[in-house]
Design a protein around this motif. Structure first.
Motif, PDB file in Angstrom:
ATOM      1  N   ASP A 109       0.814  -1.215   0.000  1.00 49.52           N
ATOM      2  CA  ASP A 109       0.000   0.000   0.000  1.00 49.52           C
ATOM      3  C   ASP A 109       0.851   1.271   0.000  1.00 49.52           C
ATOM      4  OD1 ASP A 109       0.992  -0.199   2.554  1.00 49.52           O
ATOM      5  OD2 ASP A 109      -0.934   0.061   3.572  1.00 49.52           O
ATOM      6  N   ARG A 110       2.188   1.138   0.120  1.00 47.63           N
ATOM      7  CA  ARG A 110       3.067   2.304   0.084  1.00 47.63           C
ATOM      8  C   ARG A 110       3.821   2.409  -1.236  1.00 47.63           C
ATOM      9  NH1 ARG A 110       6.974   4.126   4.130  1.00 47.63           N
ATOM     10  NH2 ARG A 110       6.344   6.057   3.087  1.00 47.63           N
ATOM     11  N   ARG A 111       3.853   1.359  -2.026  1.00 47.30           N
ATOM     12  CA  ARG A 111       4.584   1.397  -3.289  1.00 47.30           C
ATOM     13  C   ARG A 111       3.968   2.455  -4.206  1.00 47.30           C
ATOM     14  NH1 ARG A 111       4.783  -5.173  -4.340  1.00 47.30           N
ATOM     15  NH2 ARG A 111       5.635  -5.674  -2.258  1.00 47.30           N
ATOM     16  N   GLY A 112       4.812   3.299  -4.753  1.00 49.25           N
ATOM     17  CA  GLY A 112       4.342   4.373  -5.620  1.00 49.25           C
ATOM     18  C   GLY A 112       4.076   5.676  -4.898  1.00 49.25           C
ATOM     19  N   GLU A 113       4.157   5.667  -3.551  1.00 51.02           N
ATOM     20  CA  GLU A 113       4.000   6.919  -2.815  1.00 51.02           C
ATOM     21  C   GLU A 113       5.130   7.870  -3.167  1.00 51.02           C
ATOM     22  OE1 GLU A 113       3.800   6.616   1.380  1.00 51.02           O
ATOM     23  OE2 GLU A 113       1.920   5.498   1.409  1.00 51.02           O
ATOM     24  N   ARG A 114       4.856   9.165  -3.087  1.00 50.58           N
ATOM     25  CA  ARG A 114       5.885  10.172  -3.350  1.00 50.58           C
ATOM     26  C   ARG A 114       6.777  10.283  -2.118  1.00 50.58           C
ATOM     27  NH1 ARG A 114       3.644  14.911  -7.222  1.00 50.58           N
ATOM     28  NH2 ARG A 114       5.804  15.530  -6.883  1.00 50.58           N
ATOM     29  N   ASP A 115       7.809   9.471  -2.136  1.00 48.55           N
ATOM     30  CA  ASP A 115       8.747   9.353  -1.018  1.00 48.55           C
ATOM     31  C   ASP A 115       9.962   8.621  -1.575  1.00 48.55           C
ATOM     32  OD1 ASP A 115       9.933   9.402   1.442  1.00 48.55           O
ATOM     33  OD2 ASP A 115       8.302   8.380   2.507  1.00 48.55           O
ATOM     34  N   ALA A 116      10.946   8.358  -0.749  1.00 51.35           N
ATOM     35  CA  ALA A 116      12.137   7.640  -1.202  1.00 51.35           C
ATOM     36  C   ALA A 116      12.667   6.763  -0.089  1.00 51.35           C
ATOM     37  CB  ALA A 116      13.220   8.614  -1.663  1.00 51.35           C
ATOM     38  N   LEU A 117      13.334   5.688  -0.479  1.00 47.45           N
ATOM     39  CA  LEU A 117      14.040   4.853   0.480  1.00 47.45           C
ATOM     40  C   LEU A 117      15.182   5.655   1.091  1.00 47.45           C
ATOM     41  CD1 LEU A 117      14.318   1.672  -1.770  1.00 47.45           C
ATOM     42  CD2 LEU A 117      12.732   1.985   0.147  1.00 47.45           C
ATOM     43  N   PRO A 118      15.554   5.374   2.327  1.00 46.18           N
ATOM     44  CA  PRO A 118      16.663   6.121   2.931  1.00 46.18           C
ATOM     45  C   PRO A 118      17.990   5.768   2.275  1.00 46.18           C
ATOM     46  CG  PRO A 118      15.988   4.313   4.368  1.00 46.18           C
ATOM     47  CD  PRO A 118      14.982   4.372   3.255  1.00 46.18           C
ATOM     48  N   LEU A 119      18.885   6.742   2.226  1.00 46.74           N
ATOM     49  CA  LEU A 119      20.241   6.465   1.765  1.00 46.74           C
ATOM     50  C   LEU A 119      20.899   5.454   2.691  1.00 46.74           C
ATOM     51  CD1 LEU A 119      21.714   9.967   0.860  1.00 46.74           C
ATOM     52  CD2 LEU A 119      21.473   8.022  -0.698  1.00 46.74           C
ATOM     53  N   MET A 120      21.682   4.561   2.107  1.00 43.28           N
ATOM     54  CA  MET A 120      22.375   3.576   2.917  1.00 43.28           C
ATOM     55  C   MET A 120      23.589   4.207   3.584  1.00 43.28           C
ATOM     56  SD  MET A 120      24.478   1.244   0.180  1.00 43.28           S
ATOM     57  CE  MET A 120      25.097   0.221   1.504  1.00 43.28           C
ATOM     58  N   ASP A 121      23.966   3.637   4.717  1.00 42.02           N
ATOM     59  CA  ASP A 121      25.236   3.934   5.356  1.00 42.02           C
ATOM     60  C   ASP A 121      26.236   2.956   4.768  1.00 42.02           C
ATOM     61  OD1 ASP A 121      27.446   4.141   6.953  1.00 42.02           O
ATOM     62  OD2 ASP A 121      26.384   3.869   8.851  1.00 42.02           O
TER      63      ASP A 121
END
Length: 367
Positions: free
Chosen positions: A206-218
């Motif tokens: 239900d979150r796929r396609g939301e206007r957001d982004a995965l966090p940058l990796m460390d």
């Protein structure tokens, strides 16, 4: 059955432990290397993809001012530059997605730079790694270089990377440096099990396609025995410095083609005798720099054009990666308009492939 079908059927059973999970389910590598699900009804903006891939690192190397990390993950789909550009799908013969991050040792800044690669085994060149990897944007990796590669088999390899020189204007701690190319080498052992044991973590449907982004990796998240042989450590992030912390007067931040475009006027002497306009286009959510972009700035004053010129791609130890030009000091009522003449000439992974194309001008009014 391809990997897409496996993901649907095996999600409850695996994180996805990629081919490690697939092999336990009785599938071979050929089916594992199919594309993961692609979000339907994707917005013309940055969005959450179907999932996140784990990555591993083979090692680092340094030579002079340059440092490099060689990392890897599953072979995966990406889009080469150009709106609606060609999609590169996974081939059953692909061994992995190989990635290179290049940075400046002194300032710990990820570099937009020419990169060419040569793969050797037992001292002899082998095919399988493209000579010129794509500059890329990934939500987890940020800005890097990479491509899907095909290796002849398991075993010991040496990757030679020729990096540099840096074409961008260099100011501050960068001035007079990074004018020459350097060759860096990383020895690594390719074992299919290393790729198979990586995990693919799903984003909730239900979150796929939301206007957001995965966090940058460390980059410290992935382990590499080879890091012990080089004291440069893991690479820095390609996230730009906070705009509010930059020396100068911020003009504001606007959104265009879903990129954040910020502008700052500064009077630092190293930029020249006049004022200096710095424009910083970045990804939303993670503030990753957008290299290889062409921009023009126009200053309108009292109904006439006081300045109009292209902005130079620039590296500075305080401003980081940005685009800039010397201008007359801005006055109250001036209107500063930034136009994107060519979008970032970088390939994109899932979540970025629909953004950063249809730019509209942004304008900042000086108060």
């Amino acid at each position: 059955m391809n990997r897409r079908a496996v993901l649907r059927g095996a999600a409850a059973a695996c994180t996805l432990g990629a081919a490690g999970c697939l092999e336990r389910l009785g599938f071979e590598e050929e089916s594992a290397w199919a594309n993961p699900p692609l979000v339907e009804d994707r917005p013309d903006a940055v969005y959450l993809p179907a999932g996140a891939e784990e990555m591993g690192a083979y090692g680092t190397a340094s030579e002079g001012d340059y440092a490099l990390e060689l990392s890897y993950t599953f072979p995966h789909r990406f889009w080469i530059p150009g709106q609606g550009g060609s999609r590169v799908d996974v081939d059953a013969d692909d061994s992995m997605h190989l990635m290179v991050t290049v940075w400046d040792v002194d300032t710990e800044t990820v570099l937009p730079v020419d990169v060419s690669l040569e793969l050797r085994q037992g001292g002899e060149p082998v095919d399988g790694v493209p000579a010129a990897p794509w500059p890329m944007l990934s939500q987890r990796m940020g800005f890097h270089y990479g491509d899907n590669v095909r290796l002849p088999g398991e075993g010991q390899y040496t990757l030679g990377a020729r990096v540099g020189p840096v074409d961008a204007v260099r100011t501050g701690a960068f001035e007079g440096r990074l004018n020459e190319a350097a060759t860096l080498e990383v020895d690594f052992a390719f074992e299919r099990s290393d790729i198979h044991d990586l995990e693919f973590t799903f984003v909730d449907e239900d979150r796929r396609g939301e206007r957001d982004a995965l966090p940058l990796m460390d980059h410290g998240e992935h382990d590499s025995d080879d890091h012990d042989d080089d004291d440069v450590g893991p690479p820095p992030s390609s996230q730009g410095p906070p705009v509010d912390d930059l020396p100068g007067d911020p003009l504001g931040t606007e959104r265009s083609a879903d990129a954040k475009i910020s502008a700052v006027e500064t009077g630092l002497e190293r930029f020249g005798d006049d004022s200096y306009l710095a424009v910083l286009p970045r990804t939303p959510y993670n503030d990753v720099v957008l290299p290889f972009t062409s921009l023009t700035a126009t200053v309108e004053r009292d109904g006439s054009t006081a300045f109009e010129d292209s902005l130079s791609e620039t590296l500075d130890h305080e401003f980081g990666h940005h685009y800039g030009a010397a201008i007359d000091p801005l006055e109250a009522g001036d209107e500063v308009t930034v136009s994107v003449d060519a979008p970032p000439q970088v390939s994109r992974h899932d979540g970025y492939e629909t953004a950063f194309f249809d730019f509209e001008d942004v304008t900042f009014t000086i108060e």
